[in-house]
Design a protein around this motif. Structure first.
Motif, PDB file in Angstrom:
ATOM      1  N   UNK A   1       6.145  -3.400  16.565  1.00  0.00           N
ATOM      2  CA  UNK A   1       6.187  -2.028  16.053  1.00  0.00           C
ATOM      3  C   UNK A   1       6.176  -0.684  17.153  1.00  0.00           C
ATOM      4  N   UNK A   2       5.461  -0.347  17.765  1.00  0.00           N
ATOM      5  CA  UNK A   2       5.832   0.708  19.274  1.00  0.00           C
ATOM      6  C   UNK A   2       7.273   0.204  19.236  1.00  0.00           C
ATOM      7  N   UNK A   3       7.933  -1.073  19.931  1.00  0.00           N
ATOM      8  CA  UNK A   3       8.970  -1.321  20.963  1.00  0.00           C
ATOM      9  C   UNK A   3       9.852  -0.600  19.669  1.00  0.00           C
ATOM     10  N   UNK A   4       9.828  -1.213  18.225  1.00  0.00           N
ATOM     11  CA  UNK A   4      11.441  -1.055  17.014  1.00  0.00           C
ATOM     12  C   UNK A   4      10.905   0.914  17.285  1.00  0.00           C
ATOM     13  N   UNK A   5       9.640   1.490  17.242  1.00  0.00           N
ATOM     14  CA  UNK A   5      10.225   3.386  17.525  1.00  0.00           C
ATOM     15  C   UNK A   5       9.950   3.149  18.462  1.00  0.00           C
ATOM     16  N   UNK A   6      10.026   2.501  19.289  1.00  0.00           N
ATOM     17  CA  UNK A   6      10.854   3.932  20.902  1.00  0.00           C
ATOM     18  C   UNK A   6      11.932   3.278  21.063  1.00  0.00           C
ATOM     19  N   UNK A   7      12.669   1.994  21.008  1.00  0.00           N
ATOM     20  CA  UNK A   7      14.069   1.386  20.709  1.00  0.00           C
ATOM     21  C   UNK A   7      14.630   1.834  19.790  1.00  0.00           C
TER      22      UNK A   7
ATOM     23  N   UNK B   1      11.435   7.072  18.695  1.00  0.00           N
ATOM     24  CA  UNK B   1      10.798   8.199  18.696  1.00  0.00           C
ATOM     25  C   UNK B   1       9.806   8.277  19.676  1.00  0.00           C
ATOM     26  N   UNK B   2       8.512   9.132  20.076  1.00  0.00           N
ATOM     27  CA  UNK B   2       8.083   9.681  21.253  1.00  0.00           C
ATOM     28  C   UNK B   2       5.735   9.068  20.364  1.00  0.00           C
ATOM     29  N   UNK B   3       5.484   9.226  21.355  1.00  0.00           N
ATOM     30  CA  UNK B   3       4.310   8.360  20.964  1.00  0.00           C
ATOM     31  C   UNK B   3       3.852   9.538  19.531  1.00  0.00           C
ATOM     32  N   UNK B   4       3.507  10.787  20.088  1.00  0.00           N
ATOM     33  CA  UNK B   4       2.998  11.294  18.890  1.00  0.00           C
ATOM     34  C   UNK B   4       3.485  11.325  17.378  1.00  0.00           C
TER      35      UNK B   4
ATOM     36  N   UNK C   1       4.709   8.875  16.449  1.00  0.00           N
ATOM     37  CA  UNK C   1       4.418   7.532  16.000  1.00  0.00           C
ATOM     38  C   UNK C   1       3.452   7.408  14.841  1.00  0.00           C
ATOM     39  N   UNK C   2       2.376   8.084  16.264  1.00  0.00           N
ATOM     40  CA  UNK C   2       1.438   8.061  15.330  1.00  0.00           C
ATOM     41  C   UNK C   2       1.338   9.271  14.154  1.00  0.00           C
ATOM     42  N   UNK C   3       1.892  10.313  13.832  1.00  0.00           N
ATOM     43  CA  UNK C   3       2.141  10.679  12.481  1.00  0.00           C
ATOM     44  C   UNK C   3       3.251   9.195  11.537  1.00  0.00           C
ATOM     45  N   UNK C   4       4.053   9.376  12.074  1.00  0.00           N
ATOM     46  CA  UNK C   4       4.241   8.517  11.344  1.00  0.00           C
ATOM     47  C   UNK C   4       3.983   7.153  10.473  1.00  0.00           C
ATOM     48  N   UNK C   5       2.360   7.103  11.630  1.00  0.00           N
ATOM     49  CA  UNK C   5       1.614   5.564  11.011  1.00  0.00           C
ATOM     50  C   UNK C   5       0.668   6.129  10.837  1.00  0.00           C
ATOM     51  N   UNK C   6       0.399   7.748  10.364  1.00  0.00           N
ATOM     52  CA  UNK C   6      -0.710   8.189   9.379  1.00  0.00           C
ATOM     53  C   UNK C   6      -1.686   7.593   9.738  1.00  0.00           C
ATOM     54  N   UNK C   7      -1.835   7.489  11.706  1.00  0.00           N
ATOM     55  CA  UNK C   7      -2.907   7.219  11.888  1.00  0.00           C
ATOM     56  C   UNK C   7      -3.767   8.647  12.581  1.00  0.00           C
ATOM     57  N   UNK C   8      -3.035  10.141  12.512  1.00  0.00           N
ATOM     58  CA  UNK C   8      -4.254  11.049  12.545  1.00  0.00           C
ATOM     59  C   UNK C   8      -4.144  12.033  11.434  1.00  0.00           C
ATOM     60  N   UNK C   9      -2.882  12.064  10.653  1.00  0.00           N
ATOM     61  CA  UNK C   9      -3.086  12.732   9.540  1.00  0.00           C
ATOM     62  C   UNK C   9      -4.651  12.522   8.415  1.00  0.00           C
ATOM     63  N   UNK C  10      -5.350  13.105   8.374  1.00  0.00           N
ATOM     64  CA  UNK C  10      -6.470  12.712   6.572  1.00  0.00           C
ATOM     65  C   UNK C  10      -7.369  11.568   7.194  1.00  0.00           C
ATOM     66  N   UNK C  11      -7.721  12.019   8.324  1.00  0.00           N
ATOM     67  CA  UNK C  11      -8.519  11.057   8.973  1.00  0.00           C
ATOM     68  C   UNK C  11     -10.585  11.225   8.083  1.00  0.00           C
ATOM     69  N   UNK C  12     -10.516  12.037   8.334  1.00  0.00           N
ATOM     70  CA  UNK C  12     -12.342  11.934   7.351  1.00  0.00           C
ATOM     71  C   UNK C  12     -11.655  11.462   5.329  1.00  0.00           C
ATOM     72  N   UNK C  13     -10.843  11.937   5.461  1.00  0.00           N
ATOM     73  CA  UNK C  13     -10.192  11.403   3.596  1.00  0.00           C
ATOM     74  C   UNK C  13     -10.197  10.117   3.744  1.00  0.00           C
ATOM     75  N   UNK C  14      -9.579   9.185   4.629  1.00  0.00           N
ATOM     76  CA  UNK C  14      -8.940   7.705   4.769  1.00  0.00           C
ATOM     77  C   UNK C  14     -10.570   6.959   5.054  1.00  0.00           C
ATOM     78  N   UNK C  15     -11.186   7.356   6.018  1.00  0.00           N
ATOM     79  CA  UNK C  15     -12.293   6.822   6.919  1.00  0.00           C
ATOM     80  C   UNK C  15     -13.852   7.410   5.543  1.00  0.00           C
TER      81      UNK C  15
END
Length: 201
Positions: free
Chosen positions: A49-55, A59-62, A64-78
């Motif tokens: 997945x990371x290879x797809x995003x990069x190549x 996309x840059x790592x930040x 990718x993190x945003x696209x996958x929704x790793x950072x937004x709404x962490x407390x709500x998600x947990x």
């Protein structure tokens, strides 16, 4: 062009994973090989997945993190994931009386495996289908999620009910992901569900 690359990626992903599962699927009792198999899964699933995003998407790592929704709404998600997990446990206790809490390394491995599956199917596949304006993108990702379990199903002798259950779980997890905009809610729900399956075996 990007759509065809996405389709090619899915085909390569499925072929690669089917070959791995059908040729190398050690039992948990063989701990060394089992851990190696888990490591291969994490690298193969998340790495591709990371290879797809990069190549492909460049996309840059930040991003990718945003696209996958790793950072937004962490407390709500947990929080929502915790509620879903609690409800699953209550339902499980009401239906099944006997549990074996001796599942060993699976207490640790199961959340890692669930996270990798959520990254691929809810974070990547579902979002890509939505981006390409595919109608019923949650339904399709749930079908694909069910499909990735065919190799293990062949090895383990899954019934039709097993596949229907996997589809429904995939669909519900997709719905949760869509509503919470966080990868953590479906990851926690997925982890708890899989652990409960192991506990009743």
């Amino acid at each position: 062009m990007t759509k065809s690359k996405f389709v090619h990626f899915i085909l390569i992903f499925y072929m690669g994973w089917a070959i791995k599962e059908l040729t190398f699927h050690p039992k948990v009792s063989d701990l060394g090989l089992y851990l190696l198999s888990v490591l291969i899964k994490l690298i193969f699933w998340i790495g591709l997945v990371i290879i797809y995003f990069v190549c492909i998407d460049q996309l840059r790592m930040q991003q990718i993190i945003s696209y996958l929704k790793l950072k937004p709404n962490v407390i709500k998600g947990v929080f929502i994931g915790g509620i879903i997990g609690f409800v699953l446990v209550v339902i499980e206790l009401a239906i099944f009386k006997g549990f074996s809490f001796d599942i060993g390394i699976r207490w640790i491995i199961t959340p890692l495996a669930a996270f990798s599956e959520e990254v691929v199917f809810r974070g990547f596949v579902m979002n890509k289908l939505r981006d390409h304006r595919v109608k019923g993108y949650n339904f399709i990702q749930a079908i694909l999620f069910m499909g990735i379990h065919f190799p293990i199903g062949i090895i383990s002798g899954y019934s039709l009910l097993n596949y229907v259950t996997i589809f429904l779980v995939g669909y519900i997890l997709g719905f949760i992901y869509k509503k919470t905009s966080s990868i953590w809610a479906p990851t926690i729900g997925h982890s708890v569900y899989n652990i409960l399956v192991y506990l009743r075996q």
